[in-house]
Design a protein around this motif. Structure first.
Motif, PDB file in Angstrom:
ATOM      1  N   SER A 126       0.832  -1.207   0.000  1.00  0.00           N
ATOM      2  CA  SER A 126       0.000   0.000   0.000  1.00  0.00           C
ATOM      3  C   SER A 126       0.865   1.255   0.000  1.00  0.00           C
ATOM      4  O   SER A 126       0.540   2.243  -0.677  1.00  0.00           O
ATOM      5  CB  SER A 126      -0.952   0.000   1.199  1.00  0.00           C
ATOM      6  N   ALA A 127       1.974   1.235   0.739  1.00  0.00           N
ATOM      7  CA  ALA A 127       2.847   2.404   0.794  1.00  0.00           C
ATOM      8  C   ALA A 127       3.467   2.702  -0.567  1.00  0.00           C
ATOM      9  O   ALA A 127       3.679   3.867  -0.929  1.00  0.00           O
ATOM     10  CB  ALA A 127       3.943   2.191   1.835  1.00  0.00           C
ATOM     11  N   ILE A 128       3.778   1.647  -1.320  1.00  0.00           N
ATOM     12  CA  ILE A 128       4.379   1.842  -2.640  1.00  0.00           C
ATOM     13  C   ILE A 128       3.326   2.218  -3.679  1.00  0.00           C
ATOM     14  O   ILE A 128       3.479   3.191  -4.423  1.00  0.00           O
ATOM     15  CB  ILE A 128       5.112   0.563  -3.095  1.00  0.00           C
ATOM     16  N   SER A 129       2.248   1.446  -3.739  1.00  0.00           N
ATOM     17  CA  SER A 129       1.289   1.583  -4.845  1.00  0.00           C
ATOM     18  C   SER A 129       0.263   2.685  -4.621  1.00  0.00           C
ATOM     19  O   SER A 129      -0.242   3.268  -5.585  1.00  0.00           O
ATOM     20  CB  SER A 129       0.560   0.264  -5.079  1.00  0.00           C
ATOM     21  N   GLY A 130      -0.100   2.941  -3.360  1.00  0.00           N
ATOM     22  CA  GLY A 130      -1.171   3.893  -3.074  1.00  0.00           C
ATOM     23  C   GLY A 130      -2.552   3.328  -3.291  1.00  0.00           C
ATOM     24  O   GLY A 130      -3.543   4.005  -3.039  1.00  0.00           O
ATOM     25  N   VAL A 131      -2.640   2.081  -3.768  1.00  0.00           N
ATOM     26  CA  VAL A 131      -3.930   1.468  -4.082  1.00  0.00           C
ATOM     27  C   VAL A 131      -4.431   0.689  -2.865  1.00  0.00           C
ATOM     28  O   VAL A 131      -3.673  -0.040  -2.228  1.00  0.00           O
ATOM     29  CB  VAL A 131      -3.815   0.536  -5.303  1.00  0.00           C
TER      30      VAL A 131
ATOM     31  N   GLY B 189      -2.728   2.062 -13.343  1.00  0.00           N
ATOM     32  CA  GLY B 189      -2.773   2.667 -12.022  1.00  0.00           C
ATOM     33  C   GLY B 189      -3.772   2.050 -11.070  1.00  0.00           C
ATOM     34  O   GLY B 189      -3.780   2.390  -9.876  1.00  0.00           O
ATOM     35  N   THR B 190      -4.619   1.125 -11.552  1.00  0.00           N
ATOM     36  CA  THR B 190      -5.565   0.431 -10.670  1.00  0.00           C
ATOM     37  C   THR B 190      -5.016  -0.893 -10.157  1.00  0.00           C
ATOM     38  O   THR B 190      -5.661  -1.562  -9.346  1.00  0.00           O
ATOM     39  CB  THR B 190      -6.885   0.119 -11.412  1.00  0.00           C
ATOM     40  N   SER B 191      -3.842  -1.303 -10.590  1.00  0.00           N
ATOM     41  CA  SER B 191      -3.414  -2.706 -10.493  1.00  0.00           C
ATOM     42  C   SER B 191      -2.806  -3.099  -9.154  1.00  0.00           C
ATOM     43  O   SER B 191      -2.722  -4.279  -8.839  1.00  0.00           O
ATOM     44  CB  SER B 191      -2.401  -3.009 -11.598  1.00  0.00           C
ATOM     45  N   GLN B 192      -2.312  -2.154  -8.378  1.00  0.00           N
ATOM     46  CA  GLN B 192      -1.532  -2.410  -7.153  1.00  0.00           C
ATOM     47  C   GLN B 192      -0.186  -3.059  -7.489  1.00  0.00           C
ATOM     48  O   GLN B 192       0.435  -3.701  -6.648  1.00  0.00           O
ATOM     49  CB  GLN B 192      -2.309  -3.270  -6.147  1.00  0.00           C
ATOM     50  N   LEU B 193       0.272  -2.852  -8.712  1.00  0.00           N
ATOM     51  CA  LEU B 193       1.579  -3.362  -9.149  1.00  0.00           C
ATOM     52  C   LEU B 193       2.588  -2.236  -9.346  1.00  0.00           C
ATOM     53  O   LEU B 193       3.705  -2.489  -9.797  1.00  0.00           O
ATOM     54  CB  LEU B 193       1.431  -4.113 -10.474  1.00  0.00           C
ATOM     55  N   THR B 194       2.225  -1.004  -8.998  1.00  0.00           N
ATOM     56  CA  THR B 194       2.992   0.163  -9.405  1.00  0.00           C
ATOM     57  C   THR B 194       3.475   0.976  -8.209  1.00  0.00           C
ATOM     58  O   THR B 194       3.059   0.770  -7.065  1.00  0.00           O
ATOM     59  CB  THR B 194       2.131   1.066 -10.297  1.00  0.00           C
ATOM     60  N   ASP B 195       4.335   1.934  -8.497  1.00  0.00           N
ATOM     61  CA  ASP B 195       4.798   2.922  -7.523  1.00  0.00           C
ATOM     62  C   ASP B 195       4.125   4.244  -7.873  1.00  0.00           C
ATOM     63  O   ASP B 195       4.367   4.800  -8.948  1.00  0.00           O
ATOM     64  CB  ASP B 195       6.321   3.052  -7.600  1.00  0.00           C
TER      65      ASP B 195
ATOM     66  N   CYS C  86      -5.923   5.257  -4.093  1.00  0.00           N
ATOM     67  CA  CYS C  86      -5.442   6.348  -4.934  1.00  0.00           C
ATOM     68  C   CYS C  86      -4.993   5.768  -6.266  1.00  0.00           C
ATOM     69  O   CYS C  86      -4.165   4.847  -6.298  1.00  0.00           O
ATOM     70  CB  CYS C  86      -4.284   7.098  -4.264  1.00  0.00           C
ATOM     71  N   GLU C  87      -5.537   6.288  -7.335  1.00  0.00           N
ATOM     72  CA  GLU C  87      -5.219   5.812  -8.673  1.00  0.00           C
ATOM     73  C   GLU C  87      -4.562   6.930  -9.475  1.00  0.00           C
ATOM     74  O   GLU C  87      -4.488   8.073  -9.015  1.00  0.00           O
ATOM     75  CB  GLU C  87      -6.497   5.301  -9.354  1.00  0.00           C
TER      76      GLU C  87
END
Length: 471
Positions: free
Chosen positions: A128-133, A184-190, A292-293
């Motif tokens: 969550s801290a990395i992706s914001g999702v 940006g919806t994936s929870q795979l990103t920074d 957050c997306e």
């Protein structure tokens, strides 16, 4: 054909969970033709509560809808095509672009269990801290855990993973991409870099190279291939413009800014803002329904807060007003709520009913059903207040007004309660097609008819009416 259908226009292919649609929007922002078909998932034959999307069926329906629109709008009037759809879902392709596994639907329950043991792969707070999702079972990351445990060969041998909207644009153009608003919806990103997080990808053993180039809304994906053009009745070579996740285009089309967030009010209420910067304070925020997306604009963000809403009112209609004859159940229910005292005879309702956390307290013999409905509306308003407070903190802004769209706007009493509680005006858009209009603004820009999507939005200027707080 009338004057509107002679205007230059764009075609928006809108693939929703309930309906798939093709809608032509003129350069002046008018919906000039539309066609739709019902949509549905397909159950897994071995697991009745697992669900897929059939990409072939989705394409057939969208193409049929497009052909219906072209009966009204001449194909040479269509200056661009774009696609918008639900987030998080996608699948694997081989090097030739052939799908090698069905598209797991966001409705599918197979990812609930993997989310519960995410910590076997990576610390959930770190994700969550990395992706914001926020933590939702349908997140793409949970699907990758499921694939790692059930079909590891796909993660190791597939050439591409593409999200649904880009599966369509690949079919239309032959180009491999992924729409940024879907990524940006994936929870795979920074969220800070707006790129894939190798730390998160390493947790499930995949490389960034699995994902094609990320492109932002308004970019030209490529020219429409002849085969797809023929299937839709369009002109080959028509530009296909990147769009993506329907929520992002709904809030853009509704005019969201940090000072004017947008509330989409329906079965769920989804509150989102558009912010140039965000600061997520701690991982504690993800214990609320926060996420957050990525925004439609590179480097911007959409902090959001969501909770079940109109479904709560529908529950009261079913359980307490089932004896009301005719089609005026909601009129009777809202009239009785309006007649109830403001304090609802002391009743307090927390309407978090989706997962069994809803509560009702301080009941007495003075309480009637109208007071219960009003208490439920009050409880939903508290949810909205909490959500707006969180968004203002994350986005470092103070809302000066709120824009509302969706079916919940028809309940004027509820809207008035919201305005009173927030202490700011609420602008209710009279145009329901904010997702389609938002996507069309980027398609028109990509086609060169506007200098920017903001210019298109200013030109569209959708009408609204305002509810002011009562003093």
């Amino acid at each position: 054909m009338n004057d509107e259908t002679r205007e230059e226009a764009v075609l928006v292919l809108d693939c929703g969970s309930t309906n798939v649609r093709a809608i032509a929007v003129s350069a002046s922002g008018k919906v000039i033709a539309r066609a739709s078909e019902k949509n549905t998932t397909y159950p897994d034959p071995d697991h009745e509560d697992w669900h897929y999307w059939s990409f072939e069926a989705l394409c057939e329906k969208l193409f049929r809808c497009a052909r219906e629109v072209i009966k009204v709008v001449a194909p040479d009037r269509i200056r661009a095509v774009t696609v918008t759809t639900f987030g998080a879902d996608g699948t694997f392709l081989d090097a030739s672009g052939k799908l090698i596994y069905p598209i797991i639907s966001w409705k599918c329950s197979r990812t609930i269990e993997p989310m519960s043991y995410m910590d076997r792969y990576i610390n959930p707070e770190r994700v969550s801290a990395i992706s914001g999702v926020g933590f939702f079972s349908f997140n793409t990351f949970n699907k990758f855990i499921w694939f790692r445990e059930n079909h590891p060969e796909l993660l190791d041998s597939a050439s591409h993973f593409m999200f649904v909207s880009s599966l369509f644009t690949h079919l239309l153009t032959g180009r491999f991409t992924n729409d940024a608003t879907m990524v940006g919806t994936s929870q795979l990103t920074d969220y800070r870099t707006q790129d894939y997080s190798q730390e998160i990808l390493d947790a499930v053993g995949v490389q960034k190279s699995l994902f094609p180039e990320t492109i932002f809304p308004g970019e030209v994906v490529g020219p429409l291939l002849k085969e797809s053009a023929d299937m839709m009745g369009l002109v080959a070579g028509t530009p296909v413009i990147s769009a993506g996740h329907d929520t992002q285009f709904a809030i853009f089309g509704a005019g969201a800014t940090p000072e004017q967030p947008v509330l989409s009010s329906g079965t769920w209420e989804i509150l989102m803002a558009r912010c140039p910067t965000i600061e997520i304070p701690t991982s504690e925020i993800f214990k609320t329904p926060f996420t957050c997306e990525w925004d439609v604009m590179r480097g911007h963000y959409n902090p959001g807060y969501q909770y079940i809403a109109s479904a709560v009112i529908e529950w009261f209609a079913r359980t307490m007003y089932s004896g009301v004859s005719g089609g005026n159940v909601y009129e009777v229910m809202i009239r009785e709520a309006m007649e109830a005292p403001e304090d609802c005879h002391g009743v307090v309702i927390d309407p978090d009913m989706l997962i069994g956390n809803g509560t009702m307290s301080r009941l007495s013999l003075d309480v009637d059903r109208g007071s219960l409905v009003r208490a439920a509306l009050n409880g939903l308003v508290v949810k909205l207040q909490n959500g707006l407070s969180i968004l203002e903190q994350v986005g470092n802004f103070k809302a000066s007004q709120l824009t509302m769209v969706g079916g919940g706007t028809r309940n004027q009493f509820w809207t008035q309660l919201k305005a009173n509680a927030l202490g700011i005006p609420i602008n209710v858009l009279d145009e329901a097609e904010t997702t389609v209009l938002g996507a069309s603004m980027f398609a028109l820009t990509g086609a060169g008819l506007y200098a920017s999507a903001d210019d298109a939005r200013r030109a569209f200027n959708p009408p609204c009416h305002i509810t002011l707080p009562e003093t």
